[in-house]
Design an enzyme around this catalytic site. Structure first.
Site, PDB file in Angstrom:
ATOM      1  N   ALA A   1     -20.235 -29.924  38.861  1.00 51.77           N
ATOM      2  CA  ALA A   1     -19.499 -28.667  39.043  1.00 51.77           C
ATOM      3  C   ALA A   1     -18.028 -28.844  38.715  1.00 51.77           C
ATOM      4  O   ALA A   1     -17.475 -29.938  38.813  1.00 51.77           O
ATOM      5  CB  ALA A   1     -19.644 -28.197  40.482  1.00 51.77           C
TER       6      ALA A   1
ATOM      7  N   ASN B   1      -6.995 -34.011  39.792  1.00 45.92           N
ATOM      8  CA  ASN B   1      -6.831 -32.563  39.683  1.00 45.92           C
ATOM      9  C   ASN B   1      -6.560 -31.964  41.061  1.00 45.92           C
ATOM     10  O   ASN B   1      -7.044 -32.447  42.075  1.00 45.92           O
ATOM     11  CB  ASN B   1      -8.069 -31.914  39.028  1.00 45.92           C
TER      12      ASN B   1
ATOM     13  N   LEU C   1      -6.701 -28.315  41.088  1.00 45.78           N
ATOM     14  CA  LEU C   1      -6.847 -26.955  40.558  1.00 45.78           C
ATOM     15  C   LEU C   1      -6.894 -25.940  41.689  1.00 45.78           C
ATOM     16  O   LEU C   1      -6.263 -24.887  41.625  1.00 45.78           O
ATOM     17  CB  LEU C   1      -8.122 -26.863  39.715  1.00 45.78           C
TER      18      LEU C   1
ATOM     19  N   PHE D   1      -9.833 -24.391  43.095  1.00 47.24           N
ATOM     20  CA  PHE D   1     -10.850 -23.332  42.890  1.00 47.24           C
ATOM     21  C   PHE D   1     -10.285 -22.127  42.115  1.00 47.24           C
ATOM     22  O   PHE D   1     -10.482 -20.970  42.500  1.00 47.24           O
ATOM     23  CB  PHE D   1     -11.420 -22.834  44.228  1.00 47.24           C
TER      24      PHE D   1
ATOM     25  N   SER E   1     -14.086 -30.322  48.420  1.00 45.36           N
ATOM     26  CA  SER E   1     -12.917 -30.349  47.540  1.00 45.36           C
ATOM     27  C   SER E   1     -11.684 -30.665  48.372  1.00 45.36           C
ATOM     28  O   SER E   1     -11.492 -30.067  49.434  1.00 45.36           O
ATOM     29  CB  SER E   1     -12.727 -29.005  46.840  1.00 45.36           C
TER      30      SER E   1
ATOM     31  N   ASN F   1      -8.751 -29.890  47.511  1.00 41.70           N
ATOM     32  CA  ASN F   1      -7.663 -29.018  47.057  1.00 41.70           C
ATOM     33  C   ASN F   1      -7.638 -27.650  47.708  1.00 41.70           C
ATOM     34  O   ASN F   1      -6.858 -26.796  47.320  1.00 41.70           O
ATOM     35  CB  ASN F   1      -7.723 -28.872  45.541  1.00 41.70           C
ATOM     36  N   THR F   2      -8.512 -27.400  48.667  1.00 45.40           N
ATOM     37  CA  THR F   2      -8.453 -26.175  49.465  1.00 45.40           C
ATOM     38  C   THR F   2      -8.213 -26.620  50.898  1.00 45.40           C
ATOM     39  O   THR F   2      -8.985 -27.409  51.450  1.00 45.40           O
ATOM     40  CB  THR F   2      -9.771 -25.381  49.348  1.00 45.40           C
TER      41      THR F   2
ATOM     42  N   LYS G   1     -22.618 -30.625  49.046  1.00 45.39           N
ATOM     43  CA  LYS G   1     -21.833 -31.638  48.314  1.00 45.39           C
ATOM     44  C   LYS G   1     -20.754 -32.217  49.201  1.00 45.39           C
ATOM     45  O   LYS G   1     -19.946 -31.476  49.767  1.00 45.39           O
ATOM     46  CB  LYS G   1     -21.206 -30.995  47.077  1.00 45.39           C
TER      47      LYS G   1
ATOM     48  N   THR H   1     -20.786 -37.862  44.981  1.00 42.04           N
ATOM     49  CA  THR H   1     -19.745 -37.269  45.797  1.00 42.04           C
ATOM     50  C   THR H   1     -18.789 -36.425  44.962  1.00 42.04           C
ATOM     51  O   THR H   1     -18.827 -36.476  43.744  1.00 42.04           O
ATOM     52  CB  THR H   1     -18.833 -38.361  46.463  1.00 42.04           C
ATOM     53  N   ASN H   2     -17.894 -35.784  45.680  1.00 41.34           N
ATOM     54  CA  ASN H   2     -16.765 -35.098  45.074  1.00 41.34           C
ATOM     55  C   ASN H   2     -15.677 -36.135  44.732  1.00 41.34           C
ATOM     56  O   ASN H   2     -15.928 -37.338  44.770  1.00 41.34           O
ATOM     57  CB  ASN H   2     -16.235 -34.046  46.065  1.00 41.34           C
TER      58      ASN H   2
HETATM   59  C1  LIG Z   1     -10.932 -31.078  36.909  1.00 43.95           C
HETATM   60  C2  LIG Z   1     -12.015 -31.160  37.933  1.00 43.95           C
HETATM   61  C3  LIG Z   1     -12.420 -30.015  38.614  1.00 43.95           C
HETATM   62  C4  LIG Z   1     -13.449 -30.082  39.559  1.00 43.95           C
HETATM   63  N1  LIG Z   1     -13.844 -28.941  40.196  1.00 43.95           N
HETATM   64  C5  LIG Z   1     -14.893 -28.980  41.058  1.00 43.95           C
HETATM   65  C6  LIG Z   1     -15.389 -27.794  41.651  1.00 43.95           C
HETATM   66  O1  LIG Z   1     -14.906 -26.692  41.404  1.00 43.95           O
HETATM   67  N2  LIG Z   1     -16.442 -27.906  42.522  1.00 43.95           N
HETATM   68  C7  LIG Z   1     -17.035 -29.110  42.799  1.00 43.95           C
HETATM   69  O2  LIG Z   1     -17.997 -29.134  43.577  1.00 43.95           O
HETATM   70  N3  LIG Z   1     -16.594 -30.249  42.232  1.00 43.95           N
HETATM   71  C8  LIG Z   1     -15.551 -30.207  41.363  1.00 43.95           C
HETATM   72  N4  LIG Z   1     -15.122 -31.365  40.776  1.00 43.95           N
HETATM   73  C9  LIG Z   1     -15.738 -32.658  41.164  1.00 43.95           C
HETATM   74  C10 LIG Z   1     -16.791 -33.108  40.188  1.00 43.95           C
HETATM   75  O3  LIG Z   1     -17.876 -32.205  40.165  1.00 43.95           O
HETATM   76  C11 LIG Z   1     -17.323 -34.513  40.559  1.00 43.95           C
HETATM   77  O4  LIG Z   1     -17.937 -34.432  41.826  1.00 43.95           O
HETATM   78  C12 LIG Z   1     -16.222 -35.571  40.632  1.00 43.95           C
HETATM   79  O5  LIG Z   1     -15.274 -35.360  39.605  1.00 43.95           O
HETATM   80  C13 LIG Z   1     -16.782 -36.988  40.486  1.00 43.95           C
HETATM   81  O6  LIG Z   1     -17.487 -37.134  39.278  1.00 43.95           O
HETATM   82  P1  LIG Z   1     -16.846 -37.740  37.922  1.00 43.95           P
HETATM   83  O7  LIG Z   1     -16.184 -39.025  38.272  1.00 43.95           O
HETATM   84  O8  LIG Z   1     -18.000 -37.889  36.970  1.00 43.95           O
HETATM   85  O9  LIG Z   1     -15.851 -36.738  37.437  1.00 43.95           O
HETATM   86  C14 LIG Z   1     -14.080 -31.324  39.832  1.00 43.95           C
HETATM   87  C15 LIG Z   1     -13.664 -32.465  39.129  1.00 43.95           C
HETATM   88  C16 LIG Z   1     -12.664 -32.402  38.191  1.00 43.95           C
HETATM   89  C17 LIG Z   1     -12.262 -33.651  37.465  1.00 43.95           C
END
Ligand SMILES: Cc1cc2nc3c(=O)[nH]c(=O)nc-3n(C[C@H](O)[C@H](O)[C@H](O)COP(=O)(O)O)c2cc1C
Length: 350
Positions: free
Chosen positions: A70, A119, A121, A123, A187, A189-190, A229, A257-258
């Site tokens: 996501a 990041n 961001l 949401f 997340s 960031n909220t 998540k 994980t996130n």
């Molecule tokens: C730019 C960015 C935005 C993300 N936004 C969301 C989000 O809106 N919702 C969510 O559940 N995870 C979000 N994630 C987390 C990713 O889904 C993932 O769980 C996390 O980045 C770890 O995986 P990775 O190392 O492959 O990126 C975000 C990650 C990145 C880098």
């Protein structure tokens, strides 16, 4: 009809251009292009044959075990185009009930030395109504058997004590359109969102969601699996409580994980001190640790989706060895390009 071979432009040619841009500008340009060109002949610029490695998890039939995590396609605008990269499943969102702009820019940073991103961001998304309209427009990915996950969260302006209301609105909205629903409570960031992972708050949230899910299943004549998540920044006791609460409320699976708020793995590197969630290689081990703890606590057979720092086929395998049934990628795709999807899916194919 997908081609049995790839005409995709090598990512080695496009990455230097994209990495010359601000990270969020590169993201917007890429997604905007995919949104325009998906389902046209130009899709061959990035399309790849999908590795066939079918598996059933949580009652869903996944064509292979590699999914998009996501947050890359927050508004669900590129489901078909991203699906054409060979993913077995795509998760879009996080969507919040109302549109919101997210945090001030800049809010996305590359740490290239570690194949990582930070990041904050927050949401940013166009809200539930626009999201559902986009999801309904997607055709080819699901027609070809791809599994679609819809990820829900809360608006920043909703006080944390009212968070349940936002998740219920999200569940009501996405339920008829989802193969599975993800409840994102991790997340960083909220403000206070991660507090929803702790004992009573999680119990209350999942209880409300499970009751509503039963009503929605009766209304729509279909039971849609619900996943939760979680963050990598949890100790063994916290993971144990979460695991017990997931089971108690009949949650169908967990995504681990996130991003992480820890910074030890990137200390001293440019942008390491930026506030937000760190993803990519530095979260690989922390996420594997949580997956192992979850598997220990939940036992065999409980669905776990592993995500965090998968940048190679070997890393995808390691997620499965830690206990994951399915694997998602995000940051690895930014650094390696679409060929990572094929590499990871092949590494998991029996
Ligand atoms: C730019 C960015 C935005 C993300 N936004 C969301 C989000 O809106 N919702 C969510 O559940 N995870 C979000 N994630 C987390 C990713 O889904 C993932 O769980 C996390 O980045 C770890 O995986 P990775 O190392 O492959 O990126 C975000 C990650 C990145 C880098």
């Amino acid at each position: 009809m997908p081609l049995p071979f790839s005409l995709a432009v090598p990512y080695a040619l496009t990455r230097p251009f994209l990495f010359g841009l601000d990270p969020e500008a590169a993201h917007d340009l890429t997604l905007g292009s995919i949104a325009r060109l998906q389902n046209t002949p130009a899709q061959c610029l990035w399309a790849q044959p999908r590795v066939a490695d079918p598996v059933t998890v949580a009652g869903l039939h996944f064509p292979n075990r590699i999914g998009l995590a996501a947050g890359l396609d927050k508004n669900g605008q590129c489901i078909d185009g991203l699906g054409a990269m060979g993913f077995g499943f795509i998760e879009v969102g996080t969507v919040t009930p109302l549109a919101q702009p997210g945090n001030a820019k800049p809010r996305m940073f590359r740490i290239t030395e570690r194949q990582a991103l930070i990041n904050r961001l927050g949401f940013n998304n166009g809200g539930l109504a626009a999201f559902i309209a986009n999801v309904q427009r997607a055709r080819s990915f699901r027609r070809a058997g791809g599994i679609l996950g819809l990820n829900i969260g809360k608006n920043a302006a909703t006080p944390i004590e009212r968070a349940v209301d936002d998740y219920l609105l999200g569940l009501d909205g996405v339920y008829p359109h989802a193969d599975y629903v993800t409840v994102n409570i991790s997340s960083p960031n909220t403000q206070d969102l991660r507090a929803l992972q702790s004992d009573e708050a999680l119990d209350a949230l999942l209880s409300a969601l499970n009751t509503r899910r039963a009503a929605l299943a009766a209304k729509h004549g279909r039971s849609v699996p619900m996943f939760v998540k979680i963050a990598p920044d949890l100790d063994e006791a916290q993971v144990g409580v979460i695991a017990a609460t997931l089971r108690k409320h009949g949650i169908d699976g967990v995504i681990a994980t996130n991003t992480t708020i820890a910074r030890d793995a990137v200390q001293g590197l440019p942008h390491a001190a930026e506030i937000g969630g760190l993803s990519g290689d530095p979260v690989f081990e922390p996420s594997n640790r949580v997956i192992r703890l979850l598997r220990k606590a939940l036992g065999a057979g409980y669905p776990i989706i592993g995500v965090g720092g998968v940048t190679s086929g070997a890393a995808a395998r390691a997620k499965v060895e830690a206990g994951a049934d399915l694997v998602q990628i995000y940051t690895g795709l930014i650094y390696k390009g679409p060929s990572l999807v094929t590499e990871a899916a092949r590494a998991l194919a029996r």
